[in-house]
Design an enzyme around this catalytic site. Structure first.
Site, PDB file in Angstrom:
ATOM      1  N   ASP A  13       0.880  -1.162   0.000  1.00 33.12           N
ATOM      2  CA  ASP A  13       0.000   0.000   0.000  1.00 33.12           C
ATOM      3  C   ASP A  13       0.923   1.218   0.000  1.00 33.12           C
ATOM      4  O   ASP A  13       2.116   1.098   0.306  1.00 33.12           O
ATOM      5  CB  ASP A  13      -0.872  -0.032   1.263  1.00 33.12           C
ATOM      6  N   LEU A  14       0.398   2.369  -0.316  1.00 34.94           N
ATOM      7  CA  LEU A  14       1.226   3.585  -0.361  1.00 34.94           C
ATOM      8  C   LEU A  14       1.025   4.479   0.871  1.00 34.94           C
ATOM      9  O   LEU A  14       1.941   4.722   1.646  1.00 34.94           O
ATOM     10  CB  LEU A  14       0.918   4.366  -1.643  1.00 34.94           C
ATOM     11  N   ASP A  15      -0.217   4.936   1.045  1.00 35.68           N
ATOM     12  CA  ASP A  15      -0.511   5.885   2.130  1.00 35.68           C
ATOM     13  C   ASP A  15      -0.292   5.248   3.498  1.00 35.68           C
ATOM     14  O   ASP A  15      -0.903   4.233   3.820  1.00 35.68           O
ATOM     15  CB  ASP A  15      -1.975   6.360   2.035  1.00 35.68           C
ATOM     16  N   THR A  21       1.259  10.169   3.099  1.00 39.38           N
ATOM     17  CA  THR A  21       0.372  10.955   2.240  1.00 39.38           C
ATOM     18  C   THR A  21      -1.018  11.069   2.843  1.00 39.38           C
ATOM     19  O   THR A  21      -1.805  11.917   2.425  1.00 39.38           O
ATOM     20  CB  THR A  21       0.263  10.327   0.831  1.00 39.38           C
ATOM     21  N   LYS A  49      -9.102   5.952   5.851  1.00 42.83           N
ATOM     22  CA  LYS A  49      -7.792   5.408   5.462  1.00 42.83           C
ATOM     23  C   LYS A  49      -7.954   4.226   4.517  1.00 42.83           C
ATOM     24  O   LYS A  49      -8.675   3.280   4.809  1.00 42.83           O
ATOM     25  CB  LYS A  49      -7.016   4.940   6.703  1.00 42.83           C
ATOM     26  N   SER A 120      -2.192   0.545  -4.508  1.00 39.33           N
ATOM     27  CA  SER A 120      -2.794   1.733  -3.893  1.00 39.33           C
ATOM     28  C   SER A 120      -4.094   2.084  -4.601  1.00 39.33           C
ATOM     29  O   SER A 120      -4.169   2.037  -5.826  1.00 39.33           O
ATOM     30  CB  SER A 120      -1.825   2.914  -3.988  1.00 39.33           C
ATOM     31  N   ALA A 121      -5.098   2.433  -3.814  1.00 41.42           N
ATOM     32  CA  ALA A 121      -6.385   2.852  -4.386  1.00 41.42           C
ATOM     33  C   ALA A 121      -6.288   4.252  -4.989  1.00 41.42           C
ATOM     34  O   ALA A 121      -7.184   4.698  -5.691  1.00 41.42           O
ATOM     35  CB  ALA A 121      -7.463   2.829  -3.297  1.00 41.42           C
ATOM     36  N   LYS A 151     -11.072  -1.899  -1.326  1.00 42.29           N
ATOM     37  CA  LYS A 151     -10.772  -2.616  -0.086  1.00 42.29           C
ATOM     38  C   LYS A 151     -11.986  -2.464   0.842  1.00 42.29           C
ATOM     39  O   LYS A 151     -12.621  -1.420   0.824  1.00 42.29           O
ATOM     40  CB  LYS A 151      -9.525  -2.006   0.579  1.00 42.29           C
ATOM     41  N   GLU A 175       0.222  -3.134   4.801  1.00 45.50           N
ATOM     42  CA  GLU A 175      -0.866  -2.162   4.939  1.00 45.50           C
ATOM     43  C   GLU A 175      -0.843  -1.470   6.304  1.00 45.50           C
ATOM     44  O   GLU A 175      -0.300  -2.011   7.260  1.00 45.50           O
ATOM     45  CB  GLU A 175      -2.213  -2.886   4.814  1.00 45.50           C
ATOM     46  N   ASP A 176      -1.451  -0.286   6.362  1.00 45.94           N
ATOM     47  CA  ASP A 176      -1.601   0.397   7.653  1.00 45.94           C
ATOM     48  C   ASP A 176      -3.070   0.562   8.032  1.00 45.94           C
ATOM     49  O   ASP A 176      -3.374   1.072   9.104  1.00 45.94           O
ATOM     50  CB  ASP A 176      -0.954   1.796   7.601  1.00 45.94           C
TER      51      ASP A 176
END
Length: 227
Positions: A13-15, A21, A49, A120-121, A151, A175-176
């Site tokens: 995942d990115l964020d 971000t 999130k 990433s979404a 997700k 993931e976070d």
């Protein structure tokens, strides 16, 4: 749990995993919520999130009891406005936004011949990777515009393994967000959750922050899981 030796790829995942971000997303959504007259809260920020743009807008409207107040066309305009706000905030982003330990972790994965993909979404993820100087690590990326489900549906992480040419059980997803961990698990990958273990209790492996995210720590955690 699968063996560490079986792992060939990592799906990120990115964020909140690679860079913070989510701060920029939160600011942009907060601006829009204020405009819509919906009270902002930490709970609302947490629930957004890892969630896609339209789903996030609908969640904000539902929170304010305004889910039926706007047409789909009006919603599209508001979602676009949020994105414009977000992109203007992003212009200030640079490598200092990379979360602690992530640059070293990516280098280690590359040195050990693991293949990486981005799940990433966010449609802006290519821009974010460029701003951070990390695009070279992620030649393979899931295009969120091709997805039918957000997700916690497994689609995005299943596709993250697919673009690498690996089976889900050969991949670790990172993931976070709670919905992200659920997505990884449903895809049949080993899940690593970054953050509060109470929120991310469904993760196979949990680290409280990115400084703990190392290949050695993942290997150790998976060895424990084998017994």
């Amino acid at each position: 749990m699968v063996k560490f030796e079986d792992i060939k790829g990592f799906v990120f995942d990115l964020d909140g995993v690679i860079a913070d971000t989510s701060v920029y997303h939160s600011k942009a959504w907060h601006q829009l919520a204020d405009e819509l007259g919906v009270a902002w809260s930490d709970d609302l920020a947490e629930n957004l999130k890892g969630v896609g743009r339209m789903d996030s807008l609908n969640l904000i409207l539902k929170t304010g009891g305004k889910e039926n107040a706007y047409t789909e066309e009006e919603k599209e305009k508001y979602a676009a406005k949020k994105n414009t706000n977000y992109l203007s905030l992003l212009k200030n982003m640079n490598a200092s936004a990379i979360l602690p330990g992530i640059s070293d972790f990516l280098k280690t994965l590359e040195e050990n011949d693991y293949r990486l993909s981005l799940a990433s979404a966010s449609k802006n993820s290519p821009l974010v990777l460029e701003q951070l100087g990390l695009a070279k690590y992620f030649e393979k990326r899931v295009d969120p515009t091709t997805l039918k489900h957000g997700k916690p549906d497994p689609e995005i992480f299943a596709r993250g393994a697919e673009v690498l040419g690996y089976k889900p059980e050969q991949c670790i997803g990172i993931e976070d967000a709670k919905v992200g961990v659920e997505s990884i698990n449903a895809a049949g990958e080993t899940s690593v959750g970054i953050g509060d273990p109470k929120i991310l209790h469904e993760a196979d492996i949990n680290f409280t922050d990115t400084t703990q995210l190392t290949l050695a720590n993942i290997k150790a955690a998976m060895k424990v899981g084998e017994h």
